[in-house]
Design a protein around this motif. Structure first.
Motif, PDB file in Angstrom:
ATOM      1  N   ALA A 149       5.127  -4.732   6.733  1.00 31.56           N
ATOM      2  CA  ALA A 149       4.222  -4.397   7.409  1.00 31.56           C
ATOM      3  C   ALA A 149       3.899  -4.916   8.866  1.00 31.56           C
ATOM      4  N   THR A 185       5.950   4.662   1.643  1.00 32.89           N
ATOM      5  CA  THR A 185       5.665   6.000   2.208  1.00 32.89           C
ATOM      6  C   THR A 185       6.463   7.128   1.031  1.00 32.89           C
ATOM      7  N   THR A 193       1.014  -1.237  -0.035  1.00 37.93           N
ATOM      8  CA  THR A 193       0.104   0.085   0.056  1.00 37.93           C
ATOM      9  C   THR A 193       0.765   1.230   0.068  1.00 37.93           C
ATOM     10  N   ARG A 236       1.262   5.438   1.027  1.00 36.88           N
ATOM     11  CA  ARG A 236       0.509   6.587   1.927  1.00 36.88           C
ATOM     12  C   ARG A 236       1.526   7.644   1.863  1.00 36.88           C
ATOM     13  N   THR A 258       4.435  -1.429   3.427  1.00 35.17           N
ATOM     14  CA  THR A 258       3.821  -0.214   3.238  1.00 35.17           C
ATOM     15  C   THR A 258       4.802   0.796   2.771  1.00 35.17           C
TER      16      THR A 258
END
Length: 219
Positions: A166, A87, A43, A45, A85
């Motif tokens: 994660a 970033t 994912t 972010r 994750t």
């Protein structure tokens, strides 16, 4: 003899014309312990929480997602827990005035000022050309002009990319791409920085490389 000299001048002239095009140069630093891509999910972010859900951030995140998928990773399905994750942070400074008023003793009309890098070309999946050490006449005084007086504003833009595992938060990748430009428009700068970041991804850990994205060829 005249014919021989004229034949030599033709490629030189063509070289001069091609060098007038301005490539986008970026310094890319990467540290990585990434596992081999085997479809691990991710994912994305924003480093600045205020950007999460924003349209602009969504466009940049989409570029990163596309690059990761082409490497072999997979976007996490909605409602599932991702393996990684990602970033993403980005920005551009207020710029600094720069003036060139004299001949640089290290100037070379082809290689530019540093003389440290030499060019090589990489053909990418989209046909782009990346050249290391390509001289940028846009930032400096112009091709084959050993001295001049020119004042302009130079902006420094960057993206930061971090990837964490994660389940335990272990850092797997840290990367930064930084470029100087006379533009401060993020919609132009960030896509180029993302493309530079993923050139030769994930790279050699601890290495900083100079990557230039040559302008698209006219068709």
């Amino acid at each position: 003899m005249k014919k021989f000299v004229s034949l030599l001048l033709v490629p030189v002239a063509m070289l001069g014309l091609s060098a007038c095009a301005t490539p986008f140069k970026a310094d890319v630093s990467r540290f990585q312990e990434l596992p081999a891509p085997q479809g691990q999910s991710f994912t994305i972010r924003a480093a600045d929480p205020a950007n999460n859900g924003g349209i602009e951030f969504g466009q940049y995140a989409s570029l990163v997602s596309t690059e990761l998928q082409e490497i072999g990773y997979t976007p996490a399905a909605p409602g599932t827990v991702a393996d990684m994750t990602v970033t993403l942070g980005y920005g551009v400074d207020q710029g600094k005035e720069r003036t060139i008023v004299r001949q640089d003793p290290f100037y070379d009309p082809y290689w530019g000022f540093s003389g440290v890098y030499r060019p090589y070309v990489v053909r990418t999946r989209r046909g782009g050309r990346y050249i290391v050490g390509y001289y940028d006449p846009f930032l400096y005084s112009g091709f084959n002009r050993p001295y001049d007086v020119d004042s302009f504003t130079v902006y420094t833009a960057n993206i930061d990319l971090k990837i964490d595992r994660a389940n335990d938060g272990k850092r797997l990748f840290e990367g930064k791409a930084e470029a100087k430009s006379r533009s401060n428009k993020l919609p132009h700068l960030v896509p180029n920085l993302v493309e530079a970041m993923f050139t030769g991804f994930p790279g050699n850990s601890g290495e900083t490389v100079r990557i230039s994205i040559a302008p698209e060829e006219k068709r």
